[in-house]
Design an enzyme around this catalytic site. Sequence first.
Site, mmCIF file in Angstrom:
data_model
loop_
_atom_site.group_PDB
_atom_site.id
_atom_site.type_symbol
_atom_site.label_atom_id
_atom_site.label_comp_id
_atom_site.label_asym_id
_atom_site.label_seq_id
_atom_site.Cartn_x
_atom_site.Cartn_y
_atom_site.Cartn_z
ATOM 1 N N ARG A 66 3.442 10.427 5.510
ATOM 2 C CA ARG A 66 3.496 9.395 6.112
ATOM 3 C C ARG A 66 2.213 8.776 6.703
ATOM 4 O O ARG A 66 1.900 7.690 6.216
ATOM 5 C CB ARG A 66 4.849 9.095 7.121
ATOM 6 N N HIS A 70 0.315 5.377 5.638
ATOM 7 C CA HIS A 70 -0.375 4.449 6.525
ATOM 8 C C HIS A 70 -1.372 4.192 6.827
ATOM 9 O O HIS A 70 -2.106 3.130 7.033
ATOM 10 C CB HIS A 70 0.518 4.672 8.064
ATOM 11 N N ASN A 97 3.346 1.756 13.771
ATOM 12 C CA ASN A 97 2.853 3.000 14.279
ATOM 13 C C ASN A 97 3.139 3.650 15.404
ATOM 14 O O ASN A 97 3.237 4.792 15.810
ATOM 15 C CB ASN A 97 1.251 3.251 13.966
ATOM 16 N N HIS A 196 10.730 9.402 0.892
ATOM 17 C CA HIS A 196 11.845 9.486 1.788
ATOM 18 C C HIS A 196 13.005 10.506 1.604
ATOM 19 O O HIS A 196 13.908 10.490 2.209
ATOM 20 C CB HIS A 196 12.594 7.940 1.857
#
Length: 323
Positions: A66, A70, A97, A196
């Site tokens: 992840r 990001h 975040n 996910h």
Amino acid sequence: MATTPSFFSVLMILLGLWENVSAQSGGKSLTPENYWWTCPEAEAIVFDGVARAVAQDPRMAASLLRMHFHDCFVQGCDASILLDGNATFGEKTAGPNNNSLRGFEVIDSIKTELEFACPGIVSCADILAIAARDSVVLTGGPAWLVQLGRKDSRTPNRKEANEKLPPPNSDVGKLIRMFHDVGLTEEDMVTLSGAHTIGKARCSSFRDRLQSQPDPTLGNRLLTSLKQLCGFNNTNPLTNLDLKTPITFDNGYYRNLPSGEGLLRSDQVLYSTDERTKNLVEYYIHNPEAFFHNFKVSMIKMGNIRPLLGKDGEVRRHCRFPN
């Protein structure tokens, strides 16, 4: 019982993929062999660091994957996400975040080892890209050759971090637009959402689906269990994104969606609200090999979002601070 792959076994897989993945990237600036001569042990050091972290905390694999996502969605794959800031400066404290991203200490530890082995050579941005690949491999997913040669940015971009990262309550149209904004397609969006299949989310990410008029795309069984978990108080516990195989990288994420068991609204809408994305979800349900192949391609493509090259960036000595 599955065993953790060694770096040597992963390397053999990667060498077998050399021609295929190199051709797919189509780029001349980022190359898998970037550190082969300047820091030949670089990828082994990253792999060992990720393997130790995941063995201690299996959730760390999803966290590192992840973090790369990001990073790349905000001014490109430049390790800006790693720069320390405060409440008004830096990406770490931006809305998507803050108190959510984790694993910074794992990257710090890997960077320390790399600086000892080959000072000033391996960028923090490349560490993130390699660590994301290794996190997938260590949880049973596919291997690919990471394109390398990124430099690190000197400044973060808090504004982009608040605007460019897809919220968990996004509809399909918004998801497609946000992925298009960084050069990724609708297919890339559905494919990368499959990440996910590992990891967890806090109740705050989906609590709006549980209100007095629950989200109609949410399956009754999942709705009941989430109401028990989250309640309507101030607690913010974690639950698995994939309820059945939460620490195994597989196509379970897609298999959950027909029964309304996509945890986030942005997950479930891929199946429940749009025929374009539903068709690809169904394809991945029945063709896990296709999902693995396309995931590799989309990860390489994501890793090529606006990289800093040459003098446009630097190789930070510490990932939290510019030189």
